[in-house]
Design a protein around this motif. Sequence first.
Motif, PDB file in Angstrom:
ATOM      1  N   LEU A 161      46.474  44.914  26.859  1.00 24.76           N
ATOM      2  CA  LEU A 161      45.008  44.866  26.851  1.00 24.76           C
ATOM      3  C   LEU A 161      44.499  43.472  26.492  1.00 24.76           C
ATOM      4  N   THR A 162      45.053  42.913  25.421  1.00 21.44           N
ATOM      5  CA  THR A 162      44.599  41.563  25.024  1.00 21.44           C
ATOM      6  C   THR A 162      44.989  40.550  26.093  1.00 21.44           C
ATOM      7  N   LEU A 167      43.113  36.958  30.383  1.00 22.47           N
ATOM      8  CA  LEU A 167      43.017  36.493  31.777  1.00 22.47           C
ATOM      9  C   LEU A 167      41.579  36.602  32.269  1.00 22.47           C
ATOM     10  N   ASP A 168      40.917  37.703  31.923  1.00 22.48           N
ATOM     11  CA  ASP A 168      39.548  37.906  32.392  1.00 22.48           C
ATOM     12  C   ASP A 168      38.636  36.778  31.894  1.00 22.48           C
ATOM     13  N   ILE A 169      38.729  36.484  30.611  1.00 23.22           N
ATOM     14  CA  ILE A 169      37.861  35.437  30.047  1.00 23.22           C
ATOM     15  C   ILE A 169      38.237  34.074  30.643  1.00 23.22           C
ATOM     16  N   ASN A 171      39.622  33.521  33.533  1.00 24.05           N
ATOM     17  CA  ASN A 171      39.228  33.491  34.943  1.00 24.05           C
ATOM     18  C   ASN A 171      37.752  33.159  35.147  1.00 24.05           C
ATOM     19  N   GLU A 172      36.933  33.521  34.123  1.00 22.90           N
ATOM     20  CA  GLU A 172      35.500  33.224  34.241  1.00 22.90           C
ATOM     21  C   GLU A 172      35.258  31.726  34.251  1.00 22.90           C
ATOM     22  N   GLN A 173      36.160  30.990  33.632  1.00 26.85           N
ATOM     23  CA  GLN A 173      35.936  29.552  33.492  1.00 26.85           C
ATOM     24  C   GLN A 173      36.404  28.729  34.690  1.00 26.85           C
ATOM     25  N   VAL A 174      37.067  29.380  35.645  1.00 20.07           N
ATOM     26  CA  VAL A 174      37.468  28.646  36.848  1.00 20.07           C
ATOM     27  C   VAL A 174      36.634  29.148  38.025  1.00 20.07           C
ATOM     28  N   ASP A 175      36.515  28.304  39.061  1.00 20.02           N
ATOM     29  CA  ASP A 175      35.641  28.664  40.164  1.00 20.02           C
ATOM     30  C   ASP A 175      36.252  29.749  41.045  1.00 20.02           C
ATOM     31  N   LYS A 176      37.574  29.730  41.138  1.00 16.41           N
ATOM     32  CA  LYS A 176      38.213  30.611  42.107  1.00 16.41           C
ATOM     33  C   LYS A 176      39.491  31.212  41.524  1.00 16.41           C
ATOM     34  N   ILE A 177      39.723  32.494  41.779  1.00 18.43           N
ATOM     35  CA  ILE A 177      41.023  33.075  41.434  1.00 18.43           C
ATOM     36  C   ILE A 177      41.566  33.767  42.687  1.00 18.43           C
ATOM     37  N   ASN A 178      42.865  34.087  42.699  1.00 18.37           N
ATOM     38  CA  ASN A 178      43.390  34.782  43.877  1.00 18.37           C
ATOM     39  C   ASN A 178      43.677  36.254  43.548  1.00 18.37           C
ATOM     40  N   LEU A 179      44.106  36.998  44.562  1.00 13.61           N
ATOM     41  CA  LEU A 179      44.303  38.441  44.374  1.00 13.61           C
ATOM     42  C   LEU A 179      45.411  38.741  43.368  1.00 13.61           C
ATOM     43  N   ASP A 181      46.086  37.009  40.692  1.00 11.78           N
ATOM     44  CA  ASP A 181      45.453  36.877  39.363  1.00 11.78           C
ATOM     45  C   ASP A 181      44.608  38.116  39.062  1.00 11.78           C
ATOM     46  N   TYR A 182      43.870  38.568  40.078  1.00 14.58           N
ATOM     47  CA  TYR A 182      42.985  39.722  39.893  1.00 14.58           C
ATOM     48  C   TYR A 182      43.779  40.961  39.470  1.00 14.58           C
ATOM     49  N   TRP A 183      44.835  41.288  40.241  1.00 16.84           N
ATOM     50  CA  TRP A 183      45.584  42.524  39.948  1.00 16.84           C
ATOM     51  C   TRP A 183      46.284  42.439  38.600  1.00 16.84           C
ATOM     52  N   LYS A 184      46.709  41.255  38.228  1.00 18.24           N
ATOM     53  CA  LYS A 184      47.371  41.084  36.940  1.00 18.24           C
ATOM     54  C   LYS A 184      46.375  41.370  35.802  1.00 18.24           C
ATOM     55  N   MET A 185      45.181  40.840  35.981  1.00 17.65           N
ATOM     56  CA  MET A 185      44.158  41.013  34.947  1.00 17.65           C
ATOM     57  C   MET A 185      43.786  42.499  34.801  1.00 17.65           C
ATOM     58  N   ILE A 186      43.582  43.171  35.934  1.00 16.75           N
ATOM     59  CA  ILE A 186      43.189  44.584  35.921  1.00 16.75           C
ATOM     60  C   ILE A 186      44.308  45.461  35.374  1.00 16.75           C
TER      61      ILE A 186
END
Length: 340
Positions: A161-162, A167-169, A171-179, A181-186
């Motif tokens: 969870l942490t 990753l979520d926080i 990721n907010e600081q970069v302009d672009k993430i890829n899929l 990164d997304y699935w890892k965060m979720i």
Amino acid sequence: MSALLLSFDQKVRPAIEEYLLKVVDSQTLKEYPGLADMLMYHMGWKGAAAGIEAQGKRIRPLLVTLTCEAVGGDWQTALPAAAAVEILHNFSLIHDDIEDQGILRRGRRTLWKMWGVPLAINAGDTMFTLAFQALGNLQKTCGDQVVLQAYNILIDTNLKLTGGQHLDISNEQVDKINLVDYWKMISGKTAALLSACTRLGALVGGADGDLVEKFGRFGYNLGLSFQAKDDWLGLWGDEKSTGKSTKSDLLTKKKTLPVVYALEQNLEFAHRWQQAPAFTLDELPELTQLLADEGAQKYSEKMADQLMREALEALNSTGCENNALDLLREMAMRLGNRIN
Ligand code: GRG
């Protein structure tokens, strides 16, 4: 809701609520005036607009108790684990609201908005601790090995969870993430806790390691599917039935699944995303249409469906066939379609 799920819900939910109250309204906290009141407010039991809406859906404890029954256990023995996951979930919401300065939670002012950040962080930490205390009550009905394994599941889940929140926080600081990164965060933020629910339920119900993992796969895929659908609803859902705005995700430039997919396509939407530091309200219909035209809507739908299928396949692979398993199936499909 089928008559069977309704009757399970009506039987188990009051017991979960009562158990949660017993844990949160602990004797130790009474020595520190005001602390328990904060927790009771967040849990939806006290203060302005307290009530069923303010308590949330309680999906996680229902999953724990149903899984326990599905493997042949008695749902009542799973109450300590059910309370632990719900309290941990609520702790994570308290901290999440502070971290992204959320004003409303379940239609009410967030804890930090009511009491300020320092006290809300501290109340969150209290909740975090209460989750472990609740889990310890398993000792009254389960053997030491089961209690130890349950603790390990909760500890591992906290790390995920942490990790997901980190990753979520970030990721907010970069302009672009890829899929990827997304699935890892979720997988950390949403799926890990749902997987913990079904693993804990199976463990306490007496399942062996292999069966526990099969139920874990069900919860994990359910979590991923739930989040993919949530992101889809944030753009194309019916605001009245979901209670979720279809504007705020784009307005805040949130990197939801459709957005991340479109950024990878690098077409017109990606171009507009990179050009604008923020979007205005009147651009939203056009941007939402661009996402649909560039395949982001279809991709998100497809992923939510595919993950739901994988969740249901995991459930079938357990080989359990009983009323509780049918109810888990029904609950998963209701979550997928967001029907109460
Ligand atoms: C566990 C140590 C530790 C830290 C947690 C803050 C944090 C780190 C994680 C945030 C996790 C988070 C907010 C995930 C969102 C998950 C999600 C889908 C929430 C909504 O769940 P629902 O719809 O909520 O089940 P209700 O209101 O029904 O309870």
